[in-house]
Scaffold this active site. Sequence first.
Site: not given
Length: 325
Positions: A16, A77, A108, A110, A130, A132, A134, A174, A176, A221, A249
Amino acid sequence: MAEKIIRTIGVLTSGGDAPGMNAAIRAVVRTALGKGLKVRGIRRGYSGLLNEEIIDLSARDVSDTIQRGGTILQTARCEEMRTIEGQQKAAAICKKYGIDGLVVIGGDGSFKGAQKLSDYGVNTIGLPGTIDLDIACTEYTIGFDTAVNTAMEAIDKVRDTSTSHERCSIIEVMGRDAGYLALWCGIANGAERILLPEEHDYNEEKIVADIKENRKRGKKHYIIINAEGIGDSMNMAKRIEEETGMETRATILGHMQRGGSPTAKDRVYASIMGAMAVDLLLEGKTNRVVGYKHGEYIDFDINEALAMQKGIPQYQYDIAQQLAL
Ligand code: ADP
Ligand code: F6P
């Protein structure tokens, strides 16, 4: 064995994309050229390497890129790179183009490709790219800072309308498999709830009860930050509305979080990491990844880096929940 002399460095981005990758590419190119090396850019990650999409890069080719999101080399990828045949072919292509050292900017997955190329004699250095966050060996990854600021600004906007209409808002960010973006947004945006892929067993009944309780206390809210890995945001919104009677929503922020001009932090850290990758190659190092830990840029053996584990810091998660009182 005599240390390999590095004359030509290749650089590619893989997996990504992340804002700041261009700053890293620019730093690799200009550091290498400044030290008398030749630089080749490989387009579309390992896929481009296997298709020999290889171009020479000059200092001018990376002009006007430090402020740009995405990656000027494109990314991809590539399933073939997961096979032994693909890896051997990639190493042979590096040799054909005189690429003695390769900088791989990605996550990781890559780095696993870089590890294999190193086994086949191409000196490799990985840079953590990334949104992420991570990658276990590092507290910083290229792109996270920009992504979290982008998401934070978007969530502030959703919060405005959520407050005006006295609604519950589920905002999916984002991540995953990793919840760092969600955790940071949860704290930065003052969310009432953060749902992380690492904590799958969240209790929807408790959330519903909490929303009702908050309404009684006069909260205008209720913001839930939902990491992508939890999914189901649209259906969750319907269920919560039914159970609580509070209009709800869902907003999925999506790929806008991966784009945009990198923050100062991403530009600076990526630049330093890019320069460091070249210096490590010139020191004869291979199969290393650059990380940032305890205020310092340090390199790790890729095998060791991939074996490290990283989890969501429980204390930070608890604080986020406390502050949502
Ligand atoms: P990231 O680098 O962000 O973790 P991916 O997991 O999608 O992203 O990996 C990017 C690419 O790295 C894959 O498409 C593949 O080409 C390569 N890669 C991933 N895992 C391996 C592996 N085990 N061996 C060799 N190459 C791999
Ligand atoms: O860049 C990381 C990431 O954003 C993950 O959080 C997400 O799951 C994944 O990439 C999605 O990537 P793509 O849509 O490119 O497959």
